[in-house]
Motif scaffolding. Structure first.
Motif, PDB file in Angstrom:
ATOM      1  N   GLY A 256       0.823  -1.211   0.000  1.00 21.85           N
ATOM      2  CA  GLY A 256       0.000   0.000   0.000  1.00 21.85           C
ATOM      3  C   GLY A 256       0.858   1.262   0.000  1.00 21.85           C
ATOM      4  O   GLY A 256       0.357   2.336   0.310  1.00 21.85           O
ATOM      5  N   CYS A 257       2.157   1.110  -0.310  1.00 24.45           N
ATOM      6  CA  CYS A 257       3.100   2.246  -0.342  1.00 24.45           C
ATOM      7  C   CYS A 257       3.157   2.934   1.024  1.00 24.45           C
ATOM      8  O   CYS A 257       3.362   4.151   1.107  1.00 24.45           O
ATOM      9  N   ARG A 258       2.946   2.160   2.100  1.00 27.25           N
ATOM     10  CA  ARG A 258       2.994   2.747   3.444  1.00 27.25           C
ATOM     11  C   ARG A 258       4.436   2.831   3.902  1.00 27.25           C
ATOM     12  O   ARG A 258       5.156   1.829   3.941  1.00 27.25           O
ATOM     13  N   ILE A 259       4.841   4.044   4.284  1.00 26.46           N
ATOM     14  CA  ILE A 259       6.225   4.266   4.705  1.00 26.46           C
ATOM     15  C   ILE A 259       6.236   4.448   6.223  1.00 26.46           C
ATOM     16  O   ILE A 259       5.413   5.185   6.771  1.00 26.46           O
ATOM     17  N   ARG A 260       7.163   3.752   6.879  1.00 28.00           N
ATOM     18  CA  ARG A 260       7.331   3.927   8.329  1.00 28.00           C
ATOM     19  C   ARG A 260       8.780   4.312   8.581  1.00 28.00           C
ATOM     20  O   ARG A 260       9.697   3.596   8.171  1.00 28.00           O
ATOM     21  N   VAL A 261       8.958   5.450   9.251  1.00 28.10           N
ATOM     22  CA  VAL A 261      10.307   5.927   9.553  1.00 28.10           C
ATOM     23  C   VAL A 261      10.534   5.741  11.050  1.00 28.10           C
ATOM     24  O   VAL A 261       9.881   6.386  11.877  1.00 28.10           O
ATOM     25  N   HIS A 262      11.438   4.803  11.374  1.00 29.83           N
ATOM     26  CA  HIS A 262      11.733   4.511  12.779  1.00 29.83           C
ATOM     27  C   HIS A 262      12.964   5.314  13.191  1.00 29.83           C
ATOM     28  O   HIS A 262      14.017   5.181  12.560  1.00 29.83           O
ATOM     29  N   THR A 263      12.824   6.120  14.237  1.00 33.64           N
ATOM     30  CA  THR A 263      13.984   6.842  14.780  1.00 33.64           C
ATOM     31  C   THR A 263      13.918   6.734  16.296  1.00 33.64           C
ATOM     32  O   THR A 263      12.960   6.156  16.843  1.00 33.64           O
ATOM     33  N   ARG A 264      14.891   7.333  16.976  1.00 37.36           N
ATOM     34  CA  ARG A 264      14.850   7.229  18.446  1.00 37.36           C
ATOM     35  C   ARG A 264      13.630   7.955  19.015  1.00 37.36           C
ATOM     36  O   ARG A 264      13.234   7.722  20.147  1.00 37.36           O
ATOM     37  N   ASP A 265      13.002   8.826  18.213  1.00 29.87           N
ATOM     38  CA  ASP A 265      11.790   9.527  18.674  1.00 29.87           C
ATOM     39  C   ASP A 265      10.525   8.703  18.494  1.00 29.87           C
ATOM     40  O   ASP A 265       9.431   9.161  18.829  1.00 29.87           O
ATOM     41  N   GLY A 266      10.633   7.518  17.901  1.00 34.02           N
ATOM     42  CA  GLY A 266       9.445   6.696  17.681  1.00 34.02           C
ATOM     43  C   GLY A 266       9.266   6.389  16.205  1.00 34.02           C
ATOM     44  O   GLY A 266      10.228   6.406  15.436  1.00 34.02           O
ATOM     45  N   VAL A 267       8.045   6.131  15.807  1.00 29.46           N
ATOM     46  CA  VAL A 267       7.758   5.744  14.421  1.00 29.46           C
ATOM     47  C   VAL A 267       6.856   6.798  13.797  1.00 29.46           C
ATOM     48  O   VAL A 267       5.832   7.171  14.371  1.00 29.46           O
ATOM     49  N   ARG A 268       7.273   7.257  12.628  1.00 27.09           N
ATOM     50  CA  ARG A 268       6.479   8.235  11.882  1.00 27.09           C
ATOM     51  C   ARG A 268       5.937   7.535  10.650  1.00 27.09           C
ATOM     52  O   ARG A 268       6.686   6.845   9.958  1.00 27.09           O
ATOM     53  N   GLU A 269       4.647   7.691  10.365  1.00 25.82           N
ATOM     54  CA  GLU A 269       4.052   7.054   9.183  1.00 25.82           C
ATOM     55  C   GLU A 269       3.869   8.103   8.097  1.00 25.82           C
ATOM     56  O   GLU A 269       3.439   9.227   8.379  1.00 25.82           O
ATOM     57  N   ILE A 270       4.202   7.731   6.867  1.00 24.20           N
ATOM     58  CA  ILE A 270       4.009   8.628   5.723  1.00 24.20           C
ATOM     59  C   ILE A 270       3.210   7.863   4.683  1.00 24.20           C
ATOM     60  O   ILE A 270       3.511   6.690   4.400  1.00 24.20           O
ATOM     61  N   ASP A 271       2.243   8.531   4.115  1.00 28.95           N
ATOM     62  CA  ASP A 271       1.450   7.895   3.049  1.00 28.95           C
ATOM     63  C   ASP A 271       2.200   8.080   1.727  1.00 28.95           C
ATOM     64  O   ASP A 271       2.293   9.184   1.212  1.00 28.95           O
ATOM     65  N   GLY A 272       2.720   6.984   1.197  1.00 30.21           N
ATOM     66  CA  GLY A 272       3.474   7.070  -0.056  1.00 30.21           C
ATOM     67  C   GLY A 272       2.644   6.685  -1.272  1.00 30.21           C
ATOM     68  O   GLY A 272       3.175   6.483  -2.362  1.00 30.21           O
ATOM     69  N   ASP A 273       1.326   6.565  -1.046  1.00 26.13           N
ATOM     70  CA  ASP A 273       0.433   6.122  -2.130  1.00 26.13           C
ATOM     71  C   ASP A 273      -0.025   7.350  -2.918  1.00 26.13           C
ATOM     72  O   ASP A 273      -0.726   8.200  -2.366  1.00 26.13           O
ATOM     73  N   PRO A 274       0.348   7.459  -4.180  1.00 29.82           N
ATOM     74  CA  PRO A 274      -0.058   8.646  -4.939  1.00 29.82           C
ATOM     75  C   PRO A 274      -1.514   8.547  -5.369  1.00 29.82           C
ATOM     76  O   PRO A 274      -2.085   7.452  -5.381  1.00 29.82           O
ATOM     77  N   PRO A 275      -2.139   9.668  -5.744  1.00 30.88           N
ATOM     78  CA  PRO A 275      -3.505   9.605  -6.266  1.00 30.88           C
ATOM     79  C   PRO A 275      -3.539   8.759  -7.534  1.00 30.88           C
ATOM     80  O   PRO A 275      -2.547   8.671  -8.261  1.00 30.88           O
ATOM     81  N   VAL A 276      -4.695   8.153  -7.797  1.00 27.47           N
ATOM     82  CA  VAL A 276      -4.862   7.373  -9.034  1.00 27.47           C
ATOM     83  C   VAL A 276      -5.038   8.375 -10.182  1.00 27.47           C
ATOM     84  O   VAL A 276      -5.935   9.216 -10.124  1.00 27.47           O
ATOM     85  N   PRO A 277      -4.174   8.319 -11.219  1.00 25.05           N
ATOM     86  CA  PRO A 277      -4.379   9.241 -12.345  1.00 25.05           C
ATOM     87  C   PRO A 277      -5.765   9.045 -12.948  1.00 25.05           C
ATOM     88  O   PRO A 277      -6.332   7.945 -12.857  1.00 25.05           O
TER      89      PRO A 277
END
Ligand SMILES: NC(=O)c1ccc[n+]([C@@H]2O[C@H](COP(=O)([O-])OP(=O)(O)OC[C@H]3O[C@@H](n4cnc5c(N)ncnc54)[C@H](O)[C@@H]3O)[C@@H](O)[C@H]2O)c1
Length: 347
Positions: A256-277
């Protein structure tokens, strides 16, 4: 200013190219060519262009600013050389070439013509991986030391692309070079290559699975695995699952193009799913979006706002990695990439 373009090869994937060009501001495909007259006429009707069945004839009649070569690999060299000789910025679909001499000849033709040559490598233009690269550049996880890129599915690719079942070099040439270009985009250039290939589906001719280990010049490593014969439900095709580790954290790209960035501050989620053309459909939409993003980039190159990404010259190393994988798999040895390139990439 609107740049006038011409497309060569009105096949399965080129339909995405044409929709992408219609979305690109500053570019207009005015002519299309296919040796199959019916295909050329269908594209001409669907996208409002003049049909041709001979590339040279089209280039002489139209004198386009840019040419998009969307045929399969065996015709890339002659068509790219024709397009460059006509003075057009030239785009070549992947695989750039089946052999090292063909790839070198196209890069030299671009140098002689003094025109940009780009390879249509759209994985690095996928929205999620642009976001991942931005995170890496912003220092979110520090300098990456490890990447895993995984492309495993059981989707019937042979229905739309029957030639894939017939070719001797399949998995590495069709998907490997996408993943190797992506590894270079995220992790930098490559110094060594080791690979194991497998033919799992008895009904096809070439290798349909591989596991490769890339040693990067800065000491990082990438593990890249691919299978066209892996069965899970739901099938993740055409997604690439990724993990990149650095000293400060880890970035994951999941289904689902779900991005999770793990750092010492915790986990940040980013939506990497682009709109459907508007012209696209799930689950292909993020591939379709990447085609449009690449083509918008070509307009930037034509306008002088960007350097080709990737250029034909840059793509030489990606092809060399792919060819080195075949050598490694055949000899069960690790290939030193610089030495392999210096020797002309012998298989
Ligand atoms: N970047 C991606 O994500 C992606 C996805 C799918 C396919 N591809 C690549 O796109 C390329 C095309 O694949 P496809 O599945 O669309 O192939 P295809 O066989 O459906 O289409 C190729 C077309 O080129 C035409 N052609 C061949 N020689 C020609 C010539 N000399 N002049 C004019 N037309 C000519 C054929 O008649 C055919 O219509 C392949 O190299 C494939 O690897 C890339």
């Amino acid at each position: 200013m609107t740049w006038r373009g011409a497309l060569i090869g009105c096949g399965f994937f080129a339909r995405n190219h044409m929709h992408g060009w219609q979305d690109a501001e500053g570019a207009d495909i005015v002519a299309v060519c296919d040796i199959d007259r019916g295909r050329a006429e269908t594209f001409a009707r669907d996208f409002g262009a003049t049909p041709f069945t001979d590339a040279q004839e089209m280039l002489t009649a139209i004198r386009p600013d840019f040419v998009d070569v969307a045929t399969t690999v065996e015709t890339h060299r002659p068509l790219v050389e024709l397009a460059l000789a006509s003075g057009a910025l030239t785009i070549c679909q992947k695989p750039f070439a089946a052999s090292w001499p063909d790839a070198l000849a196209m890069v030299e033709a671009a140098d002689r013509a003094g025109r940009p040559l780009l390879v249509h490598e759209n994985f690095r233009w996928q929205h999620a991986f642009r976001l991942v690269r931005a995170e890496i550049e912003a220092g979110a996880i520090g300098r990456p030391s490890f990447a895993r890129l995984s492309f495993r599915h059981g989707f019937d690719v042979y229905a739309n692309q029957p030639y894939l079942a017939e070719v001797e070099d399949f998995g590495l040439m069709d998907m490997g070079l996408h993943l190797f270009d992506l590894a270079r985009f995220l992790m930098g250039d490559v110094a060594s290559v080791a690979c194991h290939t497998q033919r799992l589906n008895p009904r096809i001719r070439g290798e349909d699975a591989f596991t490769a280990l890339l040693g990067h010049t800065d000491g990082g490593v990438s593990g890249i695995d691919c299978s066209f014969f892996a069965k899970t439900t739901p099938d993740p095709f055409p997604e690439t699952i990724a993990r990149i580790d650095g000293p400060e954290g880890t970035i994951e790209v999941g289904v689902g193009c779900r991005i999770r960035v793990h750092t010492r501050d915790g986990v940040r989620e980013i939506d990497g799913d682009p709109p459907v053309p508007a012209w696209g459909t799930r689950p292909w939409h993020f591939v379709q979006d990447s085609v449009a993003a690449f083509e918008a980039h070509v307009v930037d190159v034509l306008d002088g706002r960007a350097e080709p990404q990737p250029s034909g010259r840059h793509n030489l190393e990606t092809l060399a990695i792919t060819l080195a994988c075949y050598r490694s798999a055949a000899r069960r040895e690790t290939v030193d990439l610089a030495g392999f390139i210096a020797a002309g990439c012998p298989r």
